[in-house]
Motif scaffolding. Structure first.
Motif, PDB file in Angstrom:
ATOM      1  N   LEU A 148       2.734   3.748   4.504  1.00 45.83           N
ATOM      2  CA  LEU A 148       2.333   5.161   4.451  1.00 45.83           C
ATOM      3  C   LEU A 148       2.023   5.801   3.206  1.00 45.83           C
ATOM      4  O   LEU A 148       1.416   6.464   2.727  1.00 45.83           O
ATOM      5  CB  LEU A 148       2.792   5.823   5.700  1.00 45.83           C
ATOM      6  N   ASN A 149       3.412   5.550   2.486  1.00 47.65           N
ATOM      7  CA  ASN A 149       3.439   6.153   1.051  1.00 47.65           C
ATOM      8  C   ASN A 149       2.718   5.697   0.040  1.00 47.65           C
ATOM      9  O   ASN A 149       2.061   6.408  -0.571  1.00 47.65           O
ATOM     10  CB  ASN A 149       4.931   5.910   0.620  1.00 47.65           C
ATOM     11  N   VAL A 150       2.203   4.300   0.245  1.00 50.78           N
ATOM     12  CA  VAL A 150       1.287   3.801  -0.525  1.00 50.78           C
ATOM     13  C   VAL A 150      -0.110   4.192  -0.437  1.00 50.78           C
ATOM     14  O   VAL A 150      -0.980   4.610  -1.330  1.00 50.78           O
ATOM     15  CB  VAL A 150       1.196   2.192  -0.614  1.00 50.78           C
ATOM     16  N   ARG A 218      -6.720  -2.874  -5.873  1.00 55.48           N
ATOM     17  CA  ARG A 218      -6.322  -3.398  -7.198  1.00 55.48           C
ATOM     18  C   ARG A 218      -4.990  -2.329  -7.399  1.00 55.48           C
ATOM     19  O   ARG A 218      -3.884  -3.016  -7.755  1.00 55.48           O
ATOM     20  CB  ARG A 218      -7.096  -2.899  -8.216  1.00 55.48           C
ATOM     21  N   ILE A 219      -4.960  -1.153  -7.035  1.00 56.96           N
ATOM     22  CA  ILE A 219      -3.699  -0.526  -7.411  1.00 56.96           C
ATOM     23  C   ILE A 219      -2.413  -0.644  -6.564  1.00 56.96           C
ATOM     24  O   ILE A 219      -1.481  -0.762  -6.909  1.00 56.96           O
ATOM     25  CB  ILE A 219      -3.988   1.296  -7.197  1.00 56.96           C
ATOM     26  N   SER A 220      -3.084  -0.976  -5.101  1.00 54.63           N
ATOM     27  CA  SER A 220      -1.826  -1.414  -4.201  1.00 54.63           C
ATOM     28  C   SER A 220      -1.471  -2.884  -4.397  1.00 54.63           C
ATOM     29  O   SER A 220       0.101  -2.941  -4.585  1.00 54.63           O
ATOM     30  CB  SER A 220      -2.258  -1.575  -2.914  1.00 54.63           C
ATOM     31  N   ALA A 221      -2.140  -3.703  -5.063  1.00 59.66           N
ATOM     32  CA  ALA A 221      -1.709  -4.876  -5.420  1.00 59.66           C
ATOM     33  C   ALA A 221      -0.548  -4.868  -6.851  1.00 59.66           C
ATOM     34  O   ALA A 221       0.266  -5.513  -6.756  1.00 59.66           O
ATOM     35  CB  ALA A 221      -2.821  -6.033  -5.796  1.00 59.66           C
ATOM     36  N   THR A 222      -1.130  -4.106  -7.811  1.00 59.09           N
ATOM     37  CA  THR A 222      -0.382  -3.776  -8.806  1.00 59.09           C
ATOM     38  C   THR A 222       1.167  -3.215  -8.641  1.00 59.09           C
ATOM     39  O   THR A 222       1.855  -3.743  -9.361  1.00 59.09           O
ATOM     40  CB  THR A 222      -1.026  -2.752  -9.821  1.00 59.09           C
ATOM     41  N   VAL A 228       7.237  -1.957  -6.632  1.00 63.13           N
ATOM     42  CA  VAL A 228       7.251  -0.891  -5.690  1.00 63.13           C
ATOM     43  C   VAL A 228       6.599  -0.507  -4.497  1.00 63.13           C
ATOM     44  O   VAL A 228       6.407   0.537  -4.117  1.00 63.13           O
ATOM     45  CB  VAL A 228       7.346   0.421  -6.938  1.00 63.13           C
ATOM     46  N   GLY A 229       5.531  -1.622  -4.421  1.00 64.79           N
ATOM     47  CA  GLY A 229       4.586  -1.531  -3.483  1.00 64.79           C
ATOM     48  C   GLY A 229       5.080  -2.004  -2.265  1.00 64.79           C
ATOM     49  O   GLY A 229       6.297  -1.847  -1.747  1.00 64.79           O
ATOM     50  N   ILE A 230       4.192  -2.680  -1.473  1.00 69.90           N
ATOM     51  CA  ILE A 230       4.687  -3.455  -0.034  1.00 69.90           C
ATOM     52  C   ILE A 230       5.647  -4.583  -0.290  1.00 69.90           C
ATOM     53  O   ILE A 230       5.309  -5.392  -1.282  1.00 69.90           O
ATOM     54  CB  ILE A 230       3.350  -3.880   0.339  1.00 69.90           C
ATOM     55  N   GLY A 238      -0.344  -8.768  -4.125  1.00 70.31           N
ATOM     56  CA  GLY A 238       0.360  -8.230  -5.383  1.00 70.31           C
ATOM     57  C   GLY A 238       1.770  -8.919  -5.207  1.00 70.31           C
ATOM     58  O   GLY A 238       2.110  -9.441  -6.283  1.00 70.31           O
ATOM     59  N   ALA A 239       2.421  -8.919  -4.507  1.00 65.72           N
ATOM     60  CA  ALA A 239       3.868  -9.369  -4.063  1.00 65.72           C
ATOM     61  C   ALA A 239       3.756 -10.948  -4.273  1.00 65.72           C
ATOM     62  O   ALA A 239       4.645 -11.386  -4.686  1.00 65.72           O
ATOM     63  CB  ALA A 239       4.443  -9.055  -2.642  1.00 65.72           C
ATOM     64  N   MET A 240       2.765 -11.517  -3.572  1.00 64.80           N
ATOM     65  CA  MET A 240       2.683 -12.983  -3.761  1.00 64.80           C
ATOM     66  C   MET A 240       2.288 -13.319  -5.135  1.00 64.80           C
ATOM     67  O   MET A 240       2.883 -14.386  -5.690  1.00 64.80           O
ATOM     68  CB  MET A 240       1.608 -13.307  -2.912  1.00 64.80           C
ATOM     69  N   ILE A 241       1.506 -12.644  -5.970  1.00 65.19           N
ATOM     70  CA  ILE A 241       1.557 -12.935  -7.261  1.00 65.19           C
ATOM     71  C   ILE A 241       2.576 -12.912  -8.161  1.00 65.19           C
ATOM     72  O   ILE A 241       2.810 -13.771  -8.959  1.00 65.19           O
ATOM     73  CB  ILE A 241       0.040 -12.146  -7.840  1.00 65.19           C
TER      74      ILE A 241
END
Length: 290
Positions: A148-150, A218-222, A228-230, A238-241
């Protein structure tokens, strides 16, 4: 005697759009592929994307694991497919938040003008000068790395884009004959804005939705890559990368490369879709590119 079979109208229409904008057709094809992945993920993933298998840690691609496994033994192929659901689950709500926050503000500032318009535009200018990723990073880190915050942070950071696009259209429309007729007829301001002006000013904002969705992905993956995201073990690209980057130096390239390819393709597809939509919805832009 030869008979000709007439194509259905929708087939001819799709073919006409594809000829007018091959970029749009390519973007639609890519995004429909990812949409199919997201919708069918529970049935086409061979393994639970969040289930660790300690016996198959960092297994190379091949056999039962088409894209190998990560450092926790999770199937990378299943996690890449499930990651499409999170990409759409962030991009679509974030764009909706941006539209709901930016469009009414652009309508009002463009129609009223004056000091409120000046203050709003200077505030938007300040947001554009400040790097969006730094601001998103600070806000999400302070509020907490929840979905929700993201979504809310990305949506509100994107709202000035929609506000500016709508404001520009309103500035061109507010002195039109149909608007002046609506004012002379005694219509209240809210009716003039949302009934008479909005349908004519929304076209530019709608053409921006796919491009802004690409920005949201792109921003959520960053944010997830920066931690600090998911958060893991959620199958977010992004977390997997981020996890895969740790294993590149030791040769386990597949952990980060496959989600990276998926991220690149989805952002590319959304950008192509947005570019094609702008060509179709803005005749002036299309004529300028000829």
């Amino acid at each position: 005697m030869s008979a000709t079979i007439a194509s259905p109208r929708w087939v001819r229409r799709i073919g006409g759009i594809s000829r007018r904008s091959p970029t749009l057709a390519a973007g639609v094809f890519i995004i429909l592929g990812f949409a199919a992945m997201a919708l069918l993920a529970p049935w086409i993933t061979p393994f639970d994307p969040e289930l660790a298998q300690s016996r198959n840690v960092l297994a190379a691609p091949g056999g039962a694991h088409l894209m190998g496994t990560d450092g926790n033994g999770m199937d990378v192929f299943s996690r890449v497919i499930a990651g499409a659901r999170w990409a759409f689950g962030i991009a679509i709500p974030a764009v909706l938040v941006g539209l709901l926050a930016g469009v009414p503000l652009g309508l009002y500032t463009g129609y009223r003008g004056g000091w409120f318009d000046e203050i709003a535009m200077r505030f938007f200018d300040a947001l554009r000068v400040f790097p969006s990723i730094i601001l998103a990073l600070a806000v999400v880190a302070a509020a907490g790395p929840s979905l929700l915050n993201v979504v809310l942070v990305i949506g509100f950071l994107d709202s000035p884009v929609f506000a500016r696009v709508v404001r520009a259209e309103v500035l061109a429309l507010r002195h039109s004959t149909f608007v002046e007729s609506a004012v002379s007829a005694g219509n209240p301001t809210w009716r003039i804005l949302f009934v008479h002006i909005l349908p004519n000013a929304l076209q530019g904002a709608m053409a921006q939705t796919a491009v802004r969705a690409a920005w949201a992905v792109r921003i959520s993956a960053t944010l997830a890559f920066l931690g600090v995201g998911i958060q893991p073990p959620t199958p977010e690209w992004g977390a997997m990368i981020r996890q895969g980057a740790e294993y590149l130096v030791t040769g386990q390239w597949w952990v980060g490369v496959f989600p990276g390819i998926a991220l690149i393709l989805m952002v590319l597809g959304l950008n192509m879709l947005g570019d094609g939509l702008q060509d179709l919805l803005d005749p002036r832009r299309k004529a300028a590119t000829r």
